[in-house]
Scaffold this motif. Structure first.
Motif, PDB file in Angstrom:
ATOM      1  N   ARG A  37      42.497  40.270  34.527  1.00 27.34           N
ATOM      2  CA  ARG A  37      42.347  40.581  33.930  1.00 27.34           C
ATOM      3  C   ARG A  37      41.334  41.375  33.327  1.00 27.34           C
ATOM      4  N   GLU A  38      40.917  41.427  31.907  1.00 28.63           N
ATOM      5  CA  GLU A  38      40.264  43.047  32.088  1.00 28.63           C
ATOM      6  C   GLU A  38      38.332  42.864  32.224  1.00 28.63           C
ATOM      7  N   ALA A  39      38.089  43.431  33.323  1.00 31.46           N
ATOM      8  CA  ALA A  39      36.839  42.904  34.247  1.00 31.46           C
ATOM      9  C   ALA A  39      35.686  44.373  34.026  1.00 31.46           C
ATOM     10  N   ASP A  40      34.498  44.082  33.685  1.00 31.60           N
ATOM     11  CA  ASP A  40      33.106  45.444  33.821  1.00 31.60           C
ATOM     12  C   ASP A  40      33.754  45.451  35.126  1.00 31.60           C
ATOM     13  N   PRO A  41      33.461  46.409  36.137  1.00 29.55           N
ATOM     14  CA  PRO A  41      33.649  46.828  37.117  1.00 29.55           C
ATOM     15  C   PRO A  41      32.646  46.342  38.057  1.00 29.55           C
TER      16      PRO A  41
END
Length: 154
Positions: free
Chosen positions: A14-18
């Motif tokens: 999933r796309e995620a803010d690191p």
């Protein structure tokens, strides 16, 4: 970033803010509300999860730090509709009072039992020392851990 990890036995891509806290990712993006927010600074243990079988406070871990890792939340202990031995022991021994600290407390104890299947009372105390129970259920929690050991921890 594209996050790839395992959450409660399932591969997640999933796309995620690191820079997002793992706590927020699990609750907001994954809908795993068993992870509780208490102090937001790693002092109360309410947000404890297992990260590669170690208890960590998810409010102090960034999503970017869990790439390729295994995460287990309280929801992940149940298998095929059956509660984990430790969850059952908490219920049967009155170790759940208001319930707010319970997920973090159980996961801290689970991490202990994964490393030490027959822990001493001192090891149990150490395992839960980072988890605050405002209802003062510590003795019942230790009793529940000892009962889970007798039942055979899985």
């Amino acid at each position: 970033m594209k996050l790839v990890c395992t959450i409660n036995g399932e591969k997640v891509e999933r796309e995620a803010d690191p820079c997002k806290r793992l706590l927020d990712f699990l609750r907001d993006d994954c809908g795993l509300t068993g992870v509780k927010e208490g102090c937001s600074e790693g002092e109360c243990g309410a947000c404890t999860v297992l990260l590669d079988q170690k208890a960590v406070t998810s409010c102090t871990v960034f999503t970017g730090q869990v790439m390729g890792k295994e995460i287990i939340t309280i929801e992940g202990l149940e298998k095929d509709g059956e509660l984990d031995v430790l969850q059952k022991a908490f219920i049967e021994n009155g170790a759940i009072q208001c319930g707010f600290c319970t997920p973090g407390m159980i996961l801290s104890c689970k991490a202990l039992l994964m490393e030490y299947p027959n822990p001493s009372d001192e090891q149990i105390k150490r395992a839960i020392e980072g988890n605050l129970c405002r209802c003062t259920g510590y003795e019942k929690i230790r009793t529940a851990v000892r009962a889970a050991v007798k039942e055979g921890v899985n």
